[in-house]
Design an enzyme around this catalytic site. Sequence first.
Site, mmCIF file in Angstrom:
data_model
loop_
_atom_site.group_PDB
_atom_site.id
_atom_site.type_symbol
_atom_site.label_atom_id
_atom_site.label_comp_id
_atom_site.label_asym_id
_atom_site.label_seq_id
_atom_site.Cartn_x
_atom_site.Cartn_y
_atom_site.Cartn_z
ATOM 1 N N LYS A 181 0.780 -1.316 0.148
ATOM 2 C CA LYS A 181 -0.068 -0.027 -0.082
ATOM 3 C C LYS A 181 0.764 1.307 -0.052
ATOM 4 O O LYS A 181 1.706 1.480 1.055
ATOM 5 C CB LYS A 181 -0.836 0.161 1.048
ATOM 6 C CG LYS A 181 -1.863 1.350 1.230
ATOM 7 C CD LYS A 181 -2.828 1.111 2.310
ATOM 8 C CE LYS A 181 -3.686 2.556 2.650
ATOM 9 N NZ LYS A 181 -4.650 2.524 3.799
ATOM 10 N N ARG A 204 1.052 9.878 5.183
ATOM 11 C CA ARG A 204 1.307 8.822 5.981
ATOM 12 C C ARG A 204 2.501 8.018 5.632
ATOM 13 O O ARG A 204 2.791 6.921 5.503
ATOM 14 C CB ARG A 204 0.055 7.746 5.638
ATOM 15 C CG ARG A 204 -1.263 8.095 5.851
ATOM 16 C CD ARG A 204 -2.092 6.971 5.972
ATOM 17 N NE ARG A 204 -3.636 7.345 6.015
ATOM 18 C CZ ARG A 204 -4.319 7.846 6.965
ATOM 19 N NH1 ARG A 204 -3.541 8.246 7.949
ATOM 20 N NH2 ARG A 204 -5.585 8.334 6.868
ATOM 21 N N LYS A 235 -2.442 -1.539 -3.822
ATOM 22 C CA LYS A 235 -3.340 -0.523 -3.659
ATOM 23 C C LYS A 235 -2.212 0.995 -3.815
ATOM 24 O O LYS A 235 -1.472 0.882 -3.255
ATOM 25 C CB LYS A 235 -3.830 -0.278 -2.336
ATOM 26 C CG LYS A 235 -4.765 0.788 -2.104
ATOM 27 C CD LYS A 235 -5.375 0.882 -0.799
ATOM 28 C CE LYS A 235 -6.054 2.151 -0.606
ATOM 29 N NZ LYS A 235 -6.179 2.421 0.810
ATOM 30 N N TYR A 300 -15.295 1.320 -6.578
ATOM 31 C CA TYR A 300 -16.579 1.949 -6.470
ATOM 32 C C TYR A 300 -17.513 2.036 -7.435
ATOM 33 O O TYR A 300 -18.546 2.413 -7.390
ATOM 34 C CB TYR A 300 -16.101 3.688 -5.993
ATOM 35 C CG TYR A 300 -15.371 3.852 -4.888
ATOM 36 C CD1 TYR A 300 -15.929 3.542 -3.618
ATOM 37 C CD2 TYR A 300 -13.969 4.010 -4.802
ATOM 38 C CE1 TYR A 300 -15.153 3.800 -2.279
ATOM 39 C CE2 TYR A 300 -13.213 3.680 -3.921
ATOM 40 C CZ TYR A 300 -13.857 3.865 -2.718
ATOM 41 O OH TYR A 300 -12.904 3.946 -1.570
#
Length: 316
Positions: A181, A204, A235, A300
């Site tokens: 990720k 992050r 991801k 989505y």
Amino acid sequence: MRELVAETHLRVSDFVAPLFVREGINEPQPIVSLPGVVQHTLDSLVAEVVQLRDLGVRAVILFGVPEHKDEVGSGAYDPKGIVQVALRRLRETIGDDVVLMADLCVDEYTSHGHCGIVGAHGDVDNDATLEIYCQAAIAQANAGAHVVAPSGMMDGQVGAIRNALDDAGHSEVAIMAYSAKYASALYGPFRDAVDVQIAGGGHRKGYQQDWRNARESMREVFEDIEQGADIVMVKPALAYLDVIGQVRASVDHPVAAYHVSGEYAMIKAAAERGWIDHDAVALEHLTAIKRAGADIILTYFTRWFAEQAAQQGRHG
Ligand code: PBG
């Protein structure tokens, strides 16, 4: 002839729908930067999953938006936390018809927006965070999750969670690890969806991967598999097709890819302006992710794809 020799086919059952459930609201709330996606109430969430099931969708992944946040993200492991309540409701209604995945992280629940406990020097404390993740995993499993999906990128998270689940009698609960990720700029709309602002620089980079690195992803994937991951994830998806391909070629585990909020929003925004053809670009992108090697795609677009497939009568 093209159809006959086509190498890649998308099926409804390839997809996982990410769904947001928000505590303390009476009406679903639209998310401006994610057109067509809403923050659900408990009732609208259940209705959505029933409809997705009837369209042939096999899995959903839940994200919670709590009413109150705190330093440790206690809503992530409180049995009365919004996702735990939602899981119980869903399990009562749909049983095992749809695989219920729970994103396992604390960022939606912490006042500072980080994916872990913030220590004395303002850094995330990896090992203190693991204890919280274990509690969250057990709470999610107790509430009926079939799969927990640790997304916080703490070192050792998969092994710690596997042990905690097994010790609590949940050896049947699977782990889908967000293994590779990246610290991507493509999560912006998601952070609107879960109402997160990140303290201390707003990024992050302390725990998510540098997007200049690919070999590092393989280390992360192998470590997660060694620690007990059942599914490994890359991801975001489109900017990391090389990574997806490399993971697919190197492991026998199911590979998931997360087509993230920014990837979805870019298509929606450009299509709104009439600059690209929405359906054609969505299909091209999703097919590319599968062609690169993903078995499972979190997107989505899941509902949209399932509706298209139903119209064309070519169910999974
Ligand atoms: C962390 C988490 C994030 C997403 C999924 N899980 C956000 C982040 O790491 O900042 C992003 C998903 C998306 O952008 O669609 N709990």
